[in-house]
Design a protein around this motif. Sequence first.
Motif, PDB file in Angstrom:
ATOM      1  N   ARG A   1       0.835  -1.209   0.000  1.00 57.50           N
ATOM      2  CA  ARG A   1       0.000   0.000   0.000  1.00 57.50           C
ATOM      3  C   ARG A   1       0.868   1.257   0.000  1.00 57.50           C
ATOM      4  O   ARG A   1       0.622   2.200  -0.757  1.00 57.50           O
ATOM      5  CB  ARG A   1      -0.901  -0.033   1.238  1.00 57.50           C
ATOM      6  N   ALA A   2       1.919   1.277   0.804  1.00 56.11           N
ATOM      7  CA  ALA A   2       2.792   2.448   0.884  1.00 56.11           C
ATOM      8  C   ALA A   2       3.583   2.633  -0.416  1.00 56.11           C
ATOM      9  O   ALA A   2       3.761   3.771  -0.884  1.00 56.11           O
ATOM     10  CB  ALA A   2       3.739   2.303   2.065  1.00 56.11           C
ATOM     11  N   LEU A   3       4.070   1.541  -1.000  1.00 59.15           N
ATOM     12  CA  LEU A   3       4.823   1.651  -2.249  1.00 59.15           C
ATOM     13  C   LEU A   3       3.944   2.211  -3.361  1.00 59.15           C
ATOM     14  O   LEU A   3       4.397   3.043  -4.173  1.00 59.15           O
ATOM     15  CB  LEU A   3       5.377   0.281  -2.645  1.00 59.15           C
ATOM     16  N   ARG A   4       2.703   1.768  -3.411  1.00 57.35           N
ATOM     17  CA  ARG A   4       1.784   2.286  -4.427  1.00 57.35           C
ATOM     18  C   ARG A   4       1.558   3.783  -4.230  1.00 57.35           C
ATOM     19  O   ARG A   4       1.536   4.551  -5.204  1.00 57.35           O
ATOM     20  CB  ARG A   4       0.454   1.525  -4.325  1.00 57.35           C
ATOM     21  N   ARG A   5       1.433   4.193  -2.998  1.00 61.28           N
ATOM     22  CA  ARG A   5       1.222   5.613  -2.708  1.00 61.28           C
ATOM     23  C   ARG A   5       2.431   6.462  -3.100  1.00 61.28           C
ATOM     24  O   ARG A   5       2.309   7.622  -3.481  1.00 61.28           O
ATOM     25  CB  ARG A   5       0.913   5.777  -1.218  1.00 61.28           C
ATOM     26  N   HIS A   6       3.634   5.848  -3.013  1.00 60.69           N
ATOM     27  CA  HIS A   6       4.857   6.563  -3.382  1.00 60.69           C
ATOM     28  C   HIS A   6       5.210   6.393  -4.859  1.00 60.69           C
ATOM     29  O   HIS A   6       6.301   6.775  -5.296  1.00 60.69           O
ATOM     30  CB  HIS A   6       6.026   6.075  -2.522  1.00 60.69           C
ATOM     31  N   GLY A   7       4.328   5.815  -5.633  1.00 65.86           N
ATOM     32  CA  GLY A   7       4.541   5.693  -7.065  1.00 65.86           C
ATOM     33  C   GLY A   7       5.518   4.602  -7.468  1.00 65.86           C
ATOM     34  O   GLY A   7       6.033   4.622  -8.596  1.00 65.86           O
ATOM     35  N   ARG A   8       5.766   3.629  -6.577  1.00 67.33           N
ATOM     36  CA  ARG A   8       6.676   2.528  -6.909  1.00 67.33           C
ATOM     37  C   ARG A   8       5.865   1.319  -7.385  1.00 67.33           C
ATOM     38  O   ARG A   8       4.926   0.881  -6.714  1.00 67.33           O
ATOM     39  CB  ARG A   8       7.514   2.129  -5.691  1.00 67.33           C
ATOM     40  N   ARG A   9       6.253   0.783  -8.522  1.00 65.49           N
ATOM     41  CA  ARG A   9       5.571  -0.390  -9.081  1.00 65.49           C
ATOM     42  C   ARG A   9       6.150  -1.668  -8.467  1.00 65.49           C
ATOM     43  O   ARG A   9       7.354  -1.757  -8.245  1.00 65.49           O
ATOM     44  CB  ARG A   9       5.735  -0.428 -10.592  1.00 65.49           C
ATOM     45  N   VAL A  10       5.261  -2.618  -8.220  1.00 62.74           N
ATOM     46  CA  VAL A  10       5.657  -3.928  -7.685  1.00 62.74           C
ATOM     47  C   VAL A  10       5.243  -4.982  -8.703  1.00 62.74           C
ATOM     48  O   VAL A  10       4.079  -5.053  -9.098  1.00 62.74           O
ATOM     49  CB  VAL A  10       4.974  -4.193  -6.320  1.00 62.74           C
ATOM     50  N   PRO A  11       6.180  -5.773  -9.183  1.00 61.46           N
ATOM     51  CA  PRO A  11       7.574  -5.931  -8.762  1.00 61.46           C
ATOM     52  C   PRO A  11       8.588  -5.158  -9.609  1.00 61.46           C
ATOM     53  O   PRO A  11       9.772  -5.289  -9.398  1.00 61.46           O
ATOM     54  CB  PRO A  11       7.799  -7.424  -8.921  1.00 61.46           C
ATOM     55  N   GLU A  12       8.121  -4.370 -10.607  1.00 64.97           N
ATOM     56  CA  GLU A  12       9.055  -3.749 -11.542  1.00 64.97           C
ATOM     57  C   GLU A  12      10.093  -2.882 -10.834  1.00 64.97           C
ATOM     58  O   GLU A  12      11.301  -2.961 -11.133  1.00 64.97           O
ATOM     59  CB  GLU A  12       8.292  -2.919 -12.582  1.00 64.97           C
ATOM     60  N   ASP A  13       9.643  -2.026  -9.903  1.00 60.47           N
ATOM     61  CA  ASP A  13      10.561  -1.137  -9.194  1.00 60.47           C
ATOM     62  C   ASP A  13      11.049  -1.749  -7.883  1.00 60.47           C
ATOM     63  O   ASP A  13      12.235  -1.635  -7.547  1.00 60.47           O
ATOM     64  CB  ASP A  13       9.873   0.200  -8.899  1.00 60.47           C
ATOM     65  N   VAL A  14      10.140  -2.356  -7.146  1.00 58.29           N
ATOM     66  CA  VAL A  14      10.464  -2.946  -5.844  1.00 58.29           C
ATOM     67  C   VAL A  14       9.774  -4.303  -5.728  1.00 58.29           C
ATOM     68  O   VAL A  14       8.553  -4.396  -5.875  1.00 58.29           O
ATOM     69  CB  VAL A  14      10.013  -2.040  -4.672  1.00 58.29           C
ATOM     70  N   ALA A  15      10.552  -5.335  -5.473  1.00 55.73           N
ATOM     71  CA  ALA A  15       9.990  -6.660  -5.200  1.00 55.73           C
ATOM     72  C   ALA A  15       9.634  -6.748  -3.717  1.00 55.73           C
ATOM     73  O   ALA A  15      10.326  -6.182  -2.871  1.00 55.73           O
ATOM     74  CB  ALA A  15      10.991  -7.749  -5.557  1.00 55.73           C
ATOM     75  N   VAL A  16       8.562  -7.452  -3.419  1.00 56.36           N
ATOM     76  CA  VAL A  16       8.117  -7.605  -2.026  1.00 56.36           C
ATOM     77  C   VAL A  16       7.857  -9.080  -1.743  1.00 56.36           C
ATOM     78  O   VAL A  16       7.173  -9.757  -2.516  1.00 56.36           O
ATOM     79  CB  VAL A  16       6.835  -6.785  -1.744  1.00 56.36           C
ATOM     80  N   VAL A  17       8.415  -9.557  -0.631  1.00 61.93           N
ATOM     81  CA  VAL A  17       8.186 -10.935  -0.182  1.00 61.93           C
ATOM     82  C   VAL A  17       7.688 -10.896   1.254  1.00 61.93           C
ATOM     83  O   VAL A  17       8.216 -10.143   2.082  1.00 61.93           O
ATOM     84  CB  VAL A  17       9.484 -11.767  -0.262  1.00 61.93           C
ATOM     85  N   GLY A  18       6.676 -11.696   1.557  1.00 66.71           N
ATOM     86  CA  GLY A  18       6.129 -11.778   2.908  1.00 66.71           C
ATOM     87  C   GLY A  18       6.515 -13.077   3.600  1.00 66.71           C
ATOM     88  O   GLY A  18       7.382 -13.826   3.137  1.00 66.71           O
ATOM     89  N   PHE A  19       5.823 -13.344   4.690  1.00 68.97           N
ATOM     90  CA  PHE A  19       6.056 -14.586   5.447  1.00 68.97           C
ATOM     91  C   PHE A  19       4.739 -14.987   6.099  1.00 68.97           C
ATOM     92  O   PHE A  19       4.077 -14.166   6.735  1.00 68.97           O
ATOM     93  CB  PHE A  19       7.119 -14.349   6.533  1.00 68.97           C
ATOM     94  N   ASP A  20       4.361 -16.239   5.934  1.00 67.40           N
ATOM     95  CA  ASP A  20       3.183 -16.887   6.543  1.00 67.40           C
ATOM     96  C   ASP A  20       2.364 -17.629   5.511  1.00 67.40           C
ATOM     97  O   ASP A  20       1.837 -18.687   5.778  1.00 67.40           O
ATOM     98  CB  ASP A  20       2.237 -15.926   7.279  1.00 67.40           C
ATOM     99  N   ASP A  21       2.185 -17.026   4.296  1.00 64.71           N
ATOM    100  CA  ASP A  21       1.217 -17.503   3.320  1.00 64.71           C
ATOM    101  C   ASP A  21      -0.180 -17.535   3.928  1.00 64.71           C
ATOM    102  O   ASP A  21      -0.888 -18.538   3.881  1.00 64.71           O
ATOM    103  CB  ASP A  21       1.580 -18.872   2.749  1.00 64.71           C
ATOM    104  N   SER A  22      -0.567 -16.407   4.502  1.00 69.31           N
ATOM    105  CA  SER A  22      -1.908 -16.246   5.055  1.00 69.31           C
ATOM    106  C   SER A  22      -2.881 -15.930   3.920  1.00 69.31           C
ATOM    107  O   SER A  22      -2.460 -15.635   2.790  1.00 69.31           O
ATOM    108  CB  SER A  22      -1.911 -15.119   6.085  1.00 69.31           C
TER     109      SER A  22
END
Length: 342
Positions: A267-288
């Motif tokens: 949500r924050a990356l989108r607000r700052h104009g960063r594309r995911v995953p093109e500009d910033v890749a994001v990985v989580g933990f849990d697989d919730s």
Amino acid sequence: MTTVPTSGARPTLLDVARTAGVSPATASRVLNGFHQVRPETRRQVENAMAELGYARRRSTRGTEPDRTGSIAFIVCEGGARVFSDPFFARVLWGASRELAPVGMQLVLLMVHSPQDYQSAAARYLRHGNVDGALLVSMHGRYPIDLDGVSVPVMFCGCPIGSNADDLCYVDADNRGGAERAVRYLVESGRRVIATIAGPGDMAVGVDRLAGYRAALLDAGRFDSRLIVHGDFGQSSGDHAVRLLLNRRPDVDAIFCASDLMAAGALRALRRHGRRVPEDVAVVGFDDSPIARQTEPQLTTVRQPIEEMGSLMVRELLALIQAPAPHRRRAVLDTQLVIRESA
């Protein structure tokens, strides 16, 4: 194949179940005289008991100890966190599905602050309200004072502290899962890899941060300025991204120690104009469940949460039936699940 207890240990209900080829819940039903058991299954369990020399625990008066038919599920978190984070519901589900067949109930006790955790939880357990306890989401180096607690206790996760070697627990491979995720980011060509780590007073937060650090040290890219701590909630993930982008605007990957923090980061990356995953890749933990509801869907580390809850109960039931001379522990594997965010 027969499973024989090692080191001359007294056989437990879990040993009987393994030898008979049934679940601990089924073995417990046979032991406690429940009629909803097939005759051939009952014979298997009884034969396993005879083969192993299993005997039910007796009190000093030579009678069965009094039982409440209840297990405590003690969580060191406030209600807002417990009811908003799917982790707790999934552990509860895994635990309750093991208890239901043996006719036992699960009692939820929420302790709202780490400062109250030791005294409130220990006081409750010392009063004989339950036959055993599952302790979840512990904070601090000494999660609970077990002096005077006569019922068995099973922890969700290896506790922090010098007394951890004396405790029983079921855990996931948090360090290995985090290390695998960060190595994937490195191998994908990401250069500036940050982390939104969990709380430093929880073993799960410490272990996942250790895995992140190990992977980047091996790659020669570790930078402590790329570490920001959160509380596993969405808002902390959002806030952490603002801090990271102020420190290193060139960050191109973020490993988050929970899916909820990853959702906040997206949500924050989108607000700052960063594309995911093109500009910033994001990985989580849990697989919730939220990992499949984000946009884009979240690459994450899957831990077997329901299985952890089930195994905690199976091990605890074994300890209730026959206290073991050795500590019962298990660490379950994790798995990297590749989706769209990285």
